[in-house]
Enzyme design. Structure first.
Site, PDB file in Angstrom:
ATOM      1  N   HIS A   5       0.832  -1.198   0.000  1.00 52.19           N
ATOM      2  CA  HIS A   5       0.000   0.000   0.000  1.00 52.19           C
ATOM      3  C   HIS A   5       0.865   1.246   0.000  1.00 52.19           C
ATOM      4  O   HIS A   5       2.053   1.187   0.273  1.00 52.19           O
ATOM      5  CB  HIS A   5      -0.967   0.025   1.200  1.00 52.19           C
ATOM      6  N   GLU A  56      -3.629   3.473   1.816  1.00 55.98           N
ATOM      7  CA  GLU A  56      -3.937   3.608   3.242  1.00 55.98           C
ATOM      8  C   GLU A  56      -4.172   5.078   3.539  1.00 55.98           C
ATOM      9  O   GLU A  56      -3.286   5.908   3.326  1.00 55.98           O
ATOM     10  CB  GLU A  56      -2.776   3.096   4.091  1.00 55.98           C
ATOM     11  N   HIS A  74       2.578  11.774  -7.291  1.00 55.02           N
ATOM     12  CA  HIS A  74       1.181  11.466  -7.549  1.00 55.02           C
ATOM     13  C   HIS A  74       0.949   9.960  -7.507  1.00 55.02           C
ATOM     14  O   HIS A  74       1.879   9.177  -7.504  1.00 55.02           O
ATOM     15  CB  HIS A  74       0.748  12.011  -8.914  1.00 55.02           C
ATOM     16  N   GLU A 122      -3.093  10.838 -11.234  1.00 56.04           N
ATOM     17  CA  GLU A 122      -2.920  10.870 -12.688  1.00 56.04           C
ATOM     18  C   GLU A 122      -3.777   9.785 -13.322  1.00 56.04           C
ATOM     19  O   GLU A 122      -3.779   8.649 -12.865  1.00 56.04           O
ATOM     20  CB  GLU A 122      -1.460  10.633 -13.052  1.00 56.04           C
TER      21      GLU A 122
END
Length: 126
Positions: A5, A56, A74, A122
């Protein structure tokens, strides 16, 4: 090994869950509150964590805003149609910060939207 994550600190947990689920179509995978530690965690994603990476979301009690800094870039999501994805985000009242179109030095169609805390997402068209 695999990526499990990516953690983002958020200023309003429900607002962030709503963005990632209602706007980007992810599912809330799990959420846990840790009152002794004064924080709440929520994991969102497109598939179960056993097979795919998640995001998360971390809310620290009493912190409504973070400085994003200059190192973070990003999160990238593959989409079928970046133009339609931008319209869907805009229709839900969220911010498109770079309209869909070809990259400056290439032909890949990309776009950028912003989550409620200012993190960039994005869209990369298949």
């Amino acid at each position: 090994m695999r990526i499990l994550h990516t953690m983002l600190r958020v200023g309003d947990m429900q607002r962030s869950i709503d963005f990632y689920t209602s706007v980007l179509g992810m599912r809330l995978l799990r959420q846990n509150d840790f009152p002794d530690g004064k924080f709440t965690l929520a994991f969102v994603g497109y598939e179960d964590e056993s097979v795919a990476s998640a995001i998360e979301l971390t809310y620290n009690y009493g912190v409504e805003r973070y400085e994003l800094g200059t190192a973070y870039g990003h999160i990238a999501l593959e989409v079928d149609d970046a133009y339609a994805a931008c319209e869907a985000v805009r229709a839900k009242g969220c911010k498109v910060v770079r309209e869909a179109g070809p990259m400056k030095h290439g032909s890949t169609v990309i776009a950028f939207v912003e989550d409620p805390d200012g993190y960039k997402i994005e869209f990369i068209q298949k």
